[in-house]
Design an enzyme around this catalytic site. Structure first.
Site, PDB file in Angstrom:
ATOM      1  N   ARG A 310       3.194   0.588   2.111  1.00  0.00           N
ATOM      2  CA  ARG A 310       2.349  -0.594   1.954  1.00  0.00           C
ATOM      3  C   ARG A 310       1.385  -0.415   0.782  1.00  0.00           C
ATOM      4  O   ARG A 310       1.071  -1.388   0.083  1.00  0.00           O
ATOM      5  CB  ARG A 310       1.580  -0.893   3.245  1.00  0.00           C
ATOM      6  CG  ARG A 310       0.805  -2.194   3.191  1.00  0.00           C
ATOM      7  CD  ARG A 310       0.302  -2.610   4.566  1.00  0.00           C
ATOM      8  NE  ARG A 310       1.320  -3.250   5.378  1.00  0.00           N
ATOM      9  CZ  ARG A 310       1.457  -4.572   5.485  1.00  0.00           C
ATOM     10  NH1 ARG A 310       0.664  -5.384   4.816  1.00  0.00           N
ATOM     11  NH2 ARG A 310       2.387  -5.080   6.271  1.00  0.00           N
ATOM     12  N   GLU A 717      -6.777  -7.845   8.936  1.00  0.00           N
ATOM     13  CA  GLU A 717      -6.882  -6.866   7.862  1.00  0.00           C
ATOM     14  C   GLU A 717      -7.290  -7.417   6.497  1.00  0.00           C
ATOM     15  O   GLU A 717      -8.067  -6.777   5.781  1.00  0.00           O
ATOM     16  CB  GLU A 717      -5.546  -6.122   7.720  1.00  0.00           C
ATOM     17  CG  GLU A 717      -5.204  -5.244   8.897  1.00  0.00           C
ATOM     18  CD  GLU A 717      -3.806  -4.664   8.794  1.00  0.00           C
ATOM     19  OE1 GLU A 717      -3.665  -3.435   8.741  1.00  0.00           O
ATOM     20  OE2 GLU A 717      -2.838  -5.466   8.759  1.00  0.00           O
TER      21      GLU A 717
END
Length: 784
Positions: A310, A717
């Site tokens: 990621r 997030e």
């Protein structure tokens, strides 16, 4: 209408009154035992001998646990089996649990643990990323994602810069430390209560450690007092140890780590080292980027591969880079096994490109916000497609960027700050704006699924089960709203049940900001199934023959074309029961159209992107290095908000946590590998005094997203990365102490780091700008 309403958190009253029950606050069972660890005083050492005799003689000591007591697999690794629950030959990090004492009370277990004698032969540890690179200490092979030909483009570029940035780790510092209860039933089955984000994985690990099948283990998560990723995989070892103790003694067992043990035993946000070589034009547009990211995995792999992945997928943040190659490695060090944390690697990758953007701007003597905007993804085709091949069909970057500048009065305030800085000698102010583009979905495609179970009772009351876990983020609140909206009934009809593997099996972790997306669709599916069963019953009660025209709304059921005649929801339910129609249903959802080829580094790993932008203003004291956050303005894209009150809380909380990571939360290990910042006395997290004087959060309006639950977007997030605007505002204030040139600012930007940056810019010669490449004169702090 329940969706889009500002509803308080479903447990808000319980939270503020102390009535909310967490795992270790349940009524203690008769004969319940407690656990306490025996920890290693070395970062790396060979275990020569373990003497348990004195410990077993302690009053209240029931037994002691080591590898010999494990009936199944002595391993809790979640991707590869490299995480021994009980070390047998070597310890791999300072504070690693070698033996667990089991006592009638926690005090008895602690006294027994103190009497365990372990002989060690100390070995040379690897304690830093630099040392791991030098010794070729890696967990996995290098990953690569590439677009275009960066090497050729770098040779042809107008300007070129290279450098590196050490990105600091971060402790989760949840209020409720790692906690598990395990209750054996005497017939080979185990009920586990665990503060876990991933009950099904905890179930799997406990079953494997005990050597039994998963159906013999039920894991229930009542609620968590915070998690932030730290309980996605790292709750498993403590549930496993408690299960072994329950298996050995036949008694219920509890474990709850104290704060020091929690900080020394559990993994952190990965520290990173980012190295880069960037080419750009005279007007600040990036032409090529070659980057290498090194993630500190610690002693075992844990979730490091998807975290690194990621980071590599988000090294572009909001910027189109025509030629880009990013490589990634996971280094093996003798520290705790680092793990998931809000953003899951995305923040570390994005921080590197924001560092690059500022360096380019100051090299060319251009405003940083202008350089950022000139590099945004835009248009269609290549300029709106990421380096891994996913097009941004829903690009809202310019929308949030322009809106936050307008709401923050960015241009006017920038002029005011410039005037202030001209007249203030020892205090300088800085203003900065940064964007966020964050992909939503699990990296591992199979995790993008969810289930739900809805039970309607004959009196019209309803139990709601789903696979997501509640850690304070408001997931249960949103799921209640989804269910109430879909069934057309009042929220008071529902009882939200604890997340449990005997109600919804094979759940995915509540992580990756996907809790509402996945579980919301599963809950809606279950509700639609029950509505389809109830509609013919309602039509019959109303005397109609077209169930497709039946509407469920406001706790009543009626025909769309003849709304005057209505029946109560509970009347329809009672008639359905009398007609022998099932009043329970499961729901299921899988995210469509996801693909990822890890070898090629190409695909569509994200279902959509969340966007945001933040403007932050700070004032830096040049004599002390301290700063004050004066104002923050945020515009964030949450789609069509299910609950604006909950979403606003998530934006604010994520931003403040991100600010803590970037400005004050400093983890310090000494030369032996011992963590020295293991308590709030030495590890500082933001408090109310760090909250900005003005904190304006605006949710992007008219922003419904296609194909998601009621048009909403993930919010857990993405706002975390908006705090990068604080770091850039500090950098702008530091620059005002000098006469131009680059500003080398370490992370976290503690007073010491800020003061060093101020002294560095004051020592720089006058920058002529105009495209001159200024050498990097300050050395970034090594990654500890």
């Amino acid at each position: 209408m329940v969706i889009g309403i500002r509803k308080p958190h479903e447990s808000a009253e319980g939270h503020v009154t102390g009535k909310a029950i967490y795992t270790d606050e349940q009524r203690i069972l008769a004969g319940m035992l407690s656990l306490y660890p025996v920890t290693a005083p070395h970062a790396k050492a060979r275990i020569l001998n373990i003497d348990l005799a004195a410990a077993l003689a302690v009053e209240g000591c029931v037994t002691l646990l080591n590898a010999a007591d494990v009936p199944g697999h002595n391993n809790t690794g979640v991707i590869v089996a490299d995480e021994m629950l009980f070390p047998t030959e070597e310890v791999s990090h300072w504070g690693q649990a070698v033996v667990w004492a089991v006592g009638t009370t926690e005090a008895a277990a602690r006294k027994a643990a103190e009497k365990v004698l372990v002989e060690y032969e100390p070995l040379e540890p690897v304690l830093t990323v630099a040392a791991a690179i030098a010794t070729q200490s890696f967990h996995t092979r290098t990953q690569t994602i590439r677009r275009g030909d960066p090497a050729a483009a770098l040779h042809q570029t107008d300007h070129r810069l290279s450098g590196e940035l050490a990105v600091n780790p971060q402790d989760h510092f949840y209020l409720e430390t790692q906690t598990s209860w395990v209750i054996p039933d005497g017939e080979g089955h185990y009920q586990v209560y665990s503060s876990t984000q991933h009950p099904s994985e905890t179930q799997t690990i406990v079953a494997e450690v005990l050597g039994i099948s998963r159906n013999q283990v039920v894991v229930t998560c009542p609620r968590m007092g915070g998690a932030f990723g730290g309980k996605e995989s790292q709750a498993n070892p403590y549930a496993a140890v408690a299960a072994i103790a329950a298996h050995k003694t036949g008694c219920p067992v509890r474990v709850k780590l104290n704060r020091e043990h929690d900080m020394t035993l559990t993994g952190k946000r990965h520290g990173f080292l980012g190295r880069y070589d960037v080419g750009f034009t005279q007007d600040g547009k990036i032409t090529a980027l070659d980057a290498h990211l090194y993630a500190d995995g610690g002693w075992s792999l844990d979730l490091s591969p998807p975290v690194l992945s990621r980071a590599m997928l988000h090294i572009d943040n909001a910027y189109y880079i025509p030629h880009l190659e990013v490589r990634g490695d996971i280094v093996r060090t003798n520290k705790v096994s680092n793990t998931a944390f809000r953003g899951f690697g995305g923040p570390q990758g994005m921080l590197v490109i924001e560092e690059v953007m500022d360096r380019i701007a100051r090299t060319l003597n251009l405003p940083p916000e202008l350089v950022r905007e000139r590099n945004f993804y835009h248009g269609t085709g290549d300029t709106n497609t990421t380096h891994y091949g996913q097009e941004l069909f829903d690009n809202r970057l310019m929308r949030v960027w322009e809106e936050v500048q307008a709401k923050a009065h960015f241009d006017a305030r920038k002029e005011e700050i410039a005037q202030f800085n001209q007249t203030s000698t020892y205090k300088k102010r800085g203003l900065a704006i940064t964007p966020v583009k964050f992909g939503i979905s699990f990296n591992k495609v199979c995790y993008n699924q969810a289930g739900a179970l809805l039970l309607i009772y004959a009196d019209g009351s309803i139990q709601l089960n789903h696979g997501g876990t509640e850690m304070g983020q408001g997931l249960h609140t949103k799921m209640l709203q989804v269910a109430a909206q879909t069934l057309g009934v009042d929220l008071q009809r529902f009882r939200m049940m604890h997340t449990s593997t005997d109600k919804v099996p094979n759940t995915s972790a509540t992580a990756a900001s996907s809790g509402s997306d996945l579980n919301g669709q599963a809950v809606k599916d279950a509700c639609e199934t029950l509505k389809a069963r109830l509609a013919p019953v309602a039509a019959r009660l109303l005397g109609y023959d077209a169930p497709e025209d039946i509407v469920f709304e406001g706790d009543q059921v009626f025909c769309r074309t003849y709304p005057a005649a209505r029946v109560a929801f509970e009347q329809v339910v009672e008639e359905a029961y009398n007609s022998r129609i099932s009043l329970s249903a499961t729901g299921y959802y899988r995210t469509p159209n996801l693909s990822w080829d890890p070898v090629a580094g190409k695909g569509r790993p994200f279902y959509y992107f969340a966007y945001g932008a933040a403007v932050s203003e700070v004032e830096v004291d040049g004599l002390t290095g301290t700063f004050k956050l004066r104002q923050v303005d945020i515009v964030h894209d949450v789609g069509e908000s299910i609950n604006p009150l909950v979403d606003r809380g998530q934006v604010e909380g994520a931003f403040v946590q991100g600010m803590g990571w970037l400005t004050m939360e400093e983890l310090v290990w000494d030369e032996t590998g011992r963590l020295r910042t293991f308590a709030p006395s030495t590890y500082k997290i933001p408090t109310v005094s760090e909250i900005p004087e003005r904190f304006e959060v605006h949710l992007l309006e008219r922003a419904a997203q296609d194909g998601v639950i009621y048009g909403s977007k993930a919010v857990g997030e993405p706002p975390f990365m908006l705090a990068m605007s604080v770091r850039e505002a500090i950098r702008a204030a530091v620059a005002a102490f000098g006469q131009g040139g680059e500003v080398c600012l370490s992370t976290p930007a503690t007073p010491e780091a800020i003061l060093a940056a101020v002294e560095a810019v004051q020592a720089l010669p006058l920058s002529r700008g105009g495209g001159q490449v200024i050498p990097q004169t300050a050395v970034f702090k090594p990654l500890e």
